[in-house]
Enzyme design. Structure first.
Site, mmCIF file in Angstrom:
data_model
loop_
_atom_site.group_PDB
_atom_site.id
_atom_site.type_symbol
_atom_site.label_atom_id
_atom_site.label_comp_id
_atom_site.label_asym_id
_atom_site.label_seq_id
_atom_site.Cartn_x
_atom_site.Cartn_y
_atom_site.Cartn_z
ATOM 1 C CD1 TRP A 76 0.203 6.178 8.442
ATOM 2 C CD2 TRP A 76 0.577 4.921 6.623
ATOM 3 N NE1 TRP A 76 -0.876 5.341 8.287
ATOM 4 C CE2 TRP A 76 -0.675 4.551 7.176
ATOM 5 C CE3 TRP A 76 1.002 4.270 5.466
ATOM 6 C CZ2 TRP A 76 -1.487 3.563 6.632
ATOM 7 C CZ3 TRP A 76 0.200 3.283 4.906
ATOM 8 C CH2 TRP A 76 -1.030 2.934 5.491
ATOM 9 C CD GLU A 174 7.610 7.731 -2.240
ATOM 10 O OE1 GLU A 174 8.186 7.622 -3.355
ATOM 11 O OE2 GLU A 174 8.151 8.223 -1.234
ATOM 12 C CG HIS A 244 5.482 11.647 -2.880
ATOM 13 N ND1 HIS A 244 4.684 11.557 -1.769
ATOM 14 C CD2 HIS A 244 4.707 12.177 -3.868
ATOM 15 C CE1 HIS A 244 3.472 12.008 -2.060
ATOM 16 N NE2 HIS A 244 3.467 12.385 -3.323
#
Ligand SMILES: O=C(O)[C@@H](CO)OP(=O)(O)O
Length: 316
Positions: A76, A174, A244
């Site tokens: 992504w 994240e 993250h």
């Protein structure tokens, strides 16, 4: 803050019961790793540094290394989509970044690994460890329930000594991006305006729609760091933390005492390891190791230089 963790089940890292007392050690006295649910016990029953870890002092004198690494490029990231807590794997490039990161830190001691619960951080940690000169085996600790704990027990002290526990935790995930998850970043900026989207992405206390602001993310990630990672560093353990962009930004904000304005400007690239030395309660940033042969990295401290020399002397 600790109440955040009450829902987390118990983790045990145990050698089992049939190991001779003399070898029931992960470098020292205890093979058990108890979970974040019991922070004080976790602190007491830490897995002591390996003989090669270069840190054999009492905690007051000890110096530990902390490696932070943002995961390699994910599928992504490649598609420029808001990812947040969606659990997508690395791209081929992300895999290569993780391996490259592993080369950079291949001579830095690592006794424990913490990762988020998300596959991109876990892949990154595991791929990086394939390059580590010490050749220990990272083992994910499963503590979902009693059965998982029992069924993943290791019954050899010798094997335990050649292992590195990997503790996974959702608190390091994240930041949850709410209704932006899965949306294209460019298209979102076109729709809502660049400034609004920048504010959602980088402001400290403005959450994206139904998501977490960096401040909210920091409340869980930094609390976890303080409660469960810092005690390991204090006890002389060398830690790698794979997480993250935003969970690490919040932790770096804490480590480097950044203001909410300064953290706004902080950007982390995928797959670049950052080294900190923890000593006498302070974190010293040492930047990113450039490569395993980079003399400067190992000149940071006598302990790192000694560790490196020991690894060099190990048979290949
Ligand atoms: O999409 C995300 O989850 C994050 C990290 O990739 O994006 P941003 O850089 O916008 O915080």
């Amino acid at each position: 803050m600790a109440s955040t963790f009450l829902s987390q089940p118990v983790a045990r890292y145990s050698s089992g019961i049939d190991v001779p007392a003399s070898s029931r050690n992960f470098g020292s006295s205890s093979l058990r790793f108890l979970s974040p649910r019991f922070p004080t016990i976790a602190t007491r029953s830490v897995l002591h540094p390996s003989p090669l870890s270069g840190s054999h002092h009492s905690s007051s004198e000890s110096e530990s290394s902390l490696i932070l690494i943002r995961h390699g490029e994910s599928l992504w990231n490649e598609k420029n989509l808001f990812t947040g807590c969606c659990d997508v794997p690395l791209t081929k490039r992300g895999v290569e970044e993780a391996i490259e990161a592993g080369k950079r830190i291949s001579y830095i001691p690592i006794d424990m690994i913490f990762t988020s619960a998300l596959i991109r951080a876990q892949m990154t940690a595991m791929l990086a460890m394939t390059q580590h000169r010490q050749k220990k085996v990272p083992i994910i600790i499963h503590n979902e329930n009693e059965q998982a704990t029992t069924w993943t027990r290791v019954y050899s002290g010798k094997t335990m000594k050649q292992s590195i526990p990997v503790i996974t935790s959702w608190q390091l995930n994240e930041r949850m991006y709410g209704e932006l998850q899965g949306l294209n970043k460019q298209e979102t900026a076109e729709r809502y305006g660049k400034e609004k989207v920048y504010e959602w992405r980088r402001s400290y206390d403005i959450p994206p729609p139904k998501g977490e602001s960096l401040e909210m993310c920091s409340q869980r990630a930094v609390a976890y760091f303080k409660d469960f990672i810092e005690p390991q560093l204090q006890s002389g353990k060398h830690v790698m933390l794979a997480a993250h962009g935003n969970s690490l930004r919040s932790i770096i904000m804490y480590l480097e005492k950044l203001t909410s304005q300064e953290v706004t400007d902080l950007e982390l690239s995928t797959g670049i390891p950052l080294l900190y030395i923890y000593k006498e309660g302070k974190f010293m940033s040492r930047g990113s190791p450039v490569g395993p042969s980079e003399a400067d990295v190992y000149a940071y401290t006598q302990n790192l230089a000694v560790y490196r020399q020991q690894l060099d002397e190990m048979p290949h």
